[in-house]
Design an enzyme around this catalytic site. Structure first.
Site, PDB file in Angstrom:
ATOM      1  N   GLU A  92     -17.410   5.866   4.545  1.00  0.00           N
ATOM      2  CA  GLU A  92     -16.509   5.234   4.384  1.00  0.00           C
ATOM      3  C   GLU A  92     -16.769   3.912   3.123  1.00  0.00           C
ATOM      4  O   GLU A  92     -15.994   3.953   2.178  1.00  0.00           O
ATOM      5  CB  GLU A  92     -16.202   3.853   5.634  1.00  0.00           C
ATOM      6  CG  GLU A  92     -15.518   4.690   6.487  1.00  0.00           C
ATOM      7  CD  GLU A  92     -15.001   3.471   7.595  1.00  0.00           C
ATOM      8  OE1 GLU A  92     -16.251   3.058   8.151  1.00  0.00           O
ATOM      9  OE2 GLU A  92     -14.046   3.008   7.674  1.00  0.00           O
TER      10      GLU A  92
ATOM     11  N   GLY B 225       5.353  -1.058   7.221  1.00  0.00           N
ATOM     12  CA  GLY B 225       5.758   0.027   8.226  1.00  0.00           C
ATOM     13  C   GLY B 225       6.421   1.148   7.426  1.00  0.00           C
ATOM     14  O   GLY B 225       6.434   1.191   6.351  1.00  0.00           O
TER      15      GLY B 225
ATOM     16  N   TRP C 190       0.905  -1.126  -0.044  1.00  0.00           N
ATOM     17  CA  TRP C 190       0.065  -0.103  -0.064  1.00  0.00           C
ATOM     18  C   TRP C 190       0.866   1.219  -0.137  1.00  0.00           C
ATOM     19  O   TRP C 190       1.626   1.219   0.950  1.00  0.00           O
ATOM     20  CB  TRP C 190      -0.738  -0.003   1.444  1.00  0.00           C
ATOM     21  CG  TRP C 190      -2.060   0.763   1.158  1.00  0.00           C
ATOM     22  CD1 TRP C 190      -3.259   0.746   0.617  1.00  0.00           C
ATOM     23  CD2 TRP C 190      -2.135   2.237   2.107  1.00  0.00           C
ATOM     24  NE1 TRP C 190      -4.054   1.803   1.034  1.00  0.00           N
ATOM     25  CE2 TRP C 190      -3.401   2.462   1.808  1.00  0.00           C
ATOM     26  CE3 TRP C 190      -1.268   2.663   3.013  1.00  0.00           C
ATOM     27  CZ2 TRP C 190      -4.054   3.685   2.463  1.00  0.00           C
ATOM     28  CZ3 TRP C 190      -1.702   3.858   3.778  1.00  0.00           C
ATOM     29  CH2 TRP C 190      -3.045   4.387   3.386  1.00  0.00           C
TER      30      TRP C 190
END
Ligand code: M6R
Length: 607
Positions: A489, A100, A73
């Site tokens: 959303e 991360g 992502w």
């Protein structure tokens, strides 16, 4: 968010890895890749494609019994083939996948460039690969190289590293980004989420922050960044592979929405105590005397979990008469909060991995705060960090937009309020009333779900709107916020929640025939006031969709969805279900990808 899968064993790795990536697709991603090793040769296949297309690209020409895989992502650099993981160092002596963010990657990159490194991508992960490579000197083991490199890294990582010349081990590390090991029979799995490995094994080991592991087919070893051994026994995950399958449902959102009666039933099981008109929440680990010393309760969570905390604060105040409030964990962590030793802090999280919530807990504990978790995922970072609390028992929640976890959060806080109340002044009669009300919830939710077709008709009428208001007050104000969030959303329609009493202080200016309002209107002491709010909206030409548990004056609203009556304290639990159905049907009418809303991830493990 990004997903990691690793495998070492005797099976062919590619199908295991690709299937694992497929199980992680729900987390959202924009590119994917796999690294396999065959006869000492590294084969990397990666591209800005869906996992299904990656499957075709991988082919079958590199049978390998070890491998690592990733769904990315984008954070550093766009979604391109080059930026997709895995990444290698200069000579492909090591290959790695990473979740991360390396915060000091610019400094590290400058140093590596000066030493002659050349980069093929814009990612912080490739910097990490070169850094590990630069520490992987003759006579140094891979685990030592990774350890040395990580000492120089600031930021978060879930990391799996492989040396293609040693296709028998994976080196794994975690700091702020989840990593779980799956222990099989003569094979081991690594993943960022148990969803990727439950079809192979239910025996898992969750790594802690600052912990590493060396994983081989037959065993694993865990240790800290300074090489001290840690002892980790596998635990059993309480989820099966079936729970990650759609079955007959078109998407996970509707599956999980319809699972709510069973999920609530699980949350209540073994906890309701009819005899003493209370509940047993053993996981909190506080005896009645300790429960009585609590002077305040503060709920912390993000997004939907924060709204559940708002419901929880109302419940605790009403049932136990203890001052309570809720605050977004993402704000709390940054504002140097005053931590009250007599306050019970409740950290709420479905995933148990939300970085903001985890950081709030760390800050609380550092200042001597008493914190318990309200978490769905057993073994998750927040569950482990809190050490005590209430498990939500919703079962795995795959859809990015939360449904059943939110409901179980509210139910859990009703139980917490009841327990705190019953060691104080809540009467036996009121306790019994609450126990009976709680017990009735699963059946009542089933009744509401049966109205799905009726809600769909209402949704069809309003799906073309560009804006909507969600109105509620007191107990139902948090669910108005949650209802608006759900609509945003999954349908991408702008929705704003307002307290009914605040409408006249400004927002009424926006009401006209193009802006419908969804109003949550329970049969409580504010019914008359809520009716007059509806009249104010109608007088300005705005349409009103009422979600209620009473009979409203004929013709007052444009659409009415009625739910069964409960105890007033439990109104939010039932009145929220039509809000979920409404958001779902609107989003479906608009053809949205319900399970993978744009720009969103299931667990937010970055700042
Ligand atoms: O896993 P958590 O409950 O800690 O997640 C917190 C929020 O990110 C989450 O509730 C988010 O708002 C959801 N997308 C809601 O549907």
């Amino acid at each position: 968010m990004c997903g990691i899968v690793g495998y070492v064993g005797s099976k062919e790795a590619a199908p295991v890895l690709l299937e694992g990536l497929h199980r992680l697709e729900y987390r959202g991603y924009d590119s994917a890749g796999v690294a396999l090793v065959n006869k000492g040769r590294l084969k990397i296949t990666k591209a800005a494609v869906r996992v299904n297309e990656l499957r075709n690209l991988v082919g079958t020409d590199a049978p390998s019994t070890i491998g690592i895989a990733h769904t990315r992502w984008a954070t550093h650099g766009p979604a391109t083939d080059a930026n997709a993981h895995p990444h290698t160092d200069a000579d492909s002596r090591i290959v790695l996948v990473h979740n991360g963010i390396v915060e000091n990657y610019e400094d590290l990159k400058a140093q590596l460039l000066e030493a002659g490194a050349q980069f093929k991508s814009e990612t912080d992960t490739e910097v990490l690969a070169h850094l590990v490579g630069s520490c992987y000197l003759d006579g140094i083991s891979l685990e030592e190289a990774v350890r040395t490199a990580l000492r120089r890294v600031e930021g978060t990582y879930g990391l799996v590293v492989m040396d293609p010349r040693k296709p028998e081990e994976l080196v794994v590390a975690r700091n702020g980004s989840p990593i779980v090991l799956g222990v099989g029979d003569g094979e081991m799995f690594v993943a960022s989420d148990v969803a990727a490995l439950v079809r192979h094994t239910q025996r898992v080991v969750f790594l802690d922050d600052g912990e590493m592991a060396v994983v081989r087919a037959g065993d694993f070893r865990t240790f800290t960044l300074d090489a001290s051994s840690t002892t980790k026994e596998p635990t059993l995950v309480d989820a099966s592979d079936d729970e990650y399958q759609l079955g007959t449902f078109p998407d996970f959102f509707s599956k999980e929405l319809h699972e709510q009666p069973a999920a609530v039933d699980r949350a209540l099981r073994g906890r309701l105590d009819e005899q003493f008109a209370t509940v047993r929440l053993g996981g909190i680990g506080l005896d009645p005397h300790e429960l009585r010393t609590i002077q305040r309760v503060k709920f912390l969570g993000c997004g939907t979990s924060y709204y559940a905390g708002m419901v929880g604060a109302n419940l605790v105040e009403e049932l136990a008469r203890i001052p309570a409030d809720a605050e977004p964990a993402s704000e709390f962590r940054y504002r140097n909060p005053v931590v009250d030793p007599d306050c019970l802090y409740v950290a709420i999280s479905q995933s148990g991995e939300t970085l903001d919530t985890l950081a709030a807990i760390t800050e609380l504990k550092r200042k001597g705060g008493k914190v318990m978790g309200a978490v769905n995922v057993i073994g998750s970072a927040i569950a482990r960090e809190c050490g005590s609390g209430v498990f939500l028992h919703s079962g795995p929640e795959v859809s990015v937009a939360s449904t059943k976890a939110f409901t179980n959060m509210m139910v859990s806080f009703a139980m917490l309020g009841l327990m705190l109340g019953r060691v104080r002044d809540l009467s036996v009669a009121s306790g019994k009333r609450m126990v009976t009300g709680l017990r009735a919830l699963p059946g009542q939710i089933t009744e509401i779900l049966q109205q799905s077709a009726a809600v769909e008709q209402v949704a069809a009428q309003y799906a073309g709107s560009s804006h909507m208001f969600y109105i509620g007050r007191n107990r139902c104000w948090p669910i108005a916020r949650e209802g608006a969030l759900k609509l945003k959303e999954i349908s991408y329609i702008h929705a704003e929640a307002y307290q009914a009493g605040e409408l006249k202080h400004g927002p009424l200016a926006l009401i006209d025939e193009t802006c419908p309002s969804v109003i949550v209107i329970p049969d409580d002491e504010l019914l008359a006031k809520n009716i007059s709010s509806i009249e104010q909206i109608k007088a300005r030409g705005g349409a009103v969709i009422a979600i209620t548990n009473t009979t409203l004056p004929e013709g007052l609203c444009d659409a009415v969805i009625t739910v069964p009556k409960s105890e007033p304290e439990l109104d939010p639990v039932l009145l929220n279900i039509p809000l979920q159905l409404f958001a779902y049907h609107v989003a479906t009418k608009l053809g949205r990808d319900i399970d993978k809303p744009r720009n969103l991830a299931k667990s937010v493990t970055v700042e």
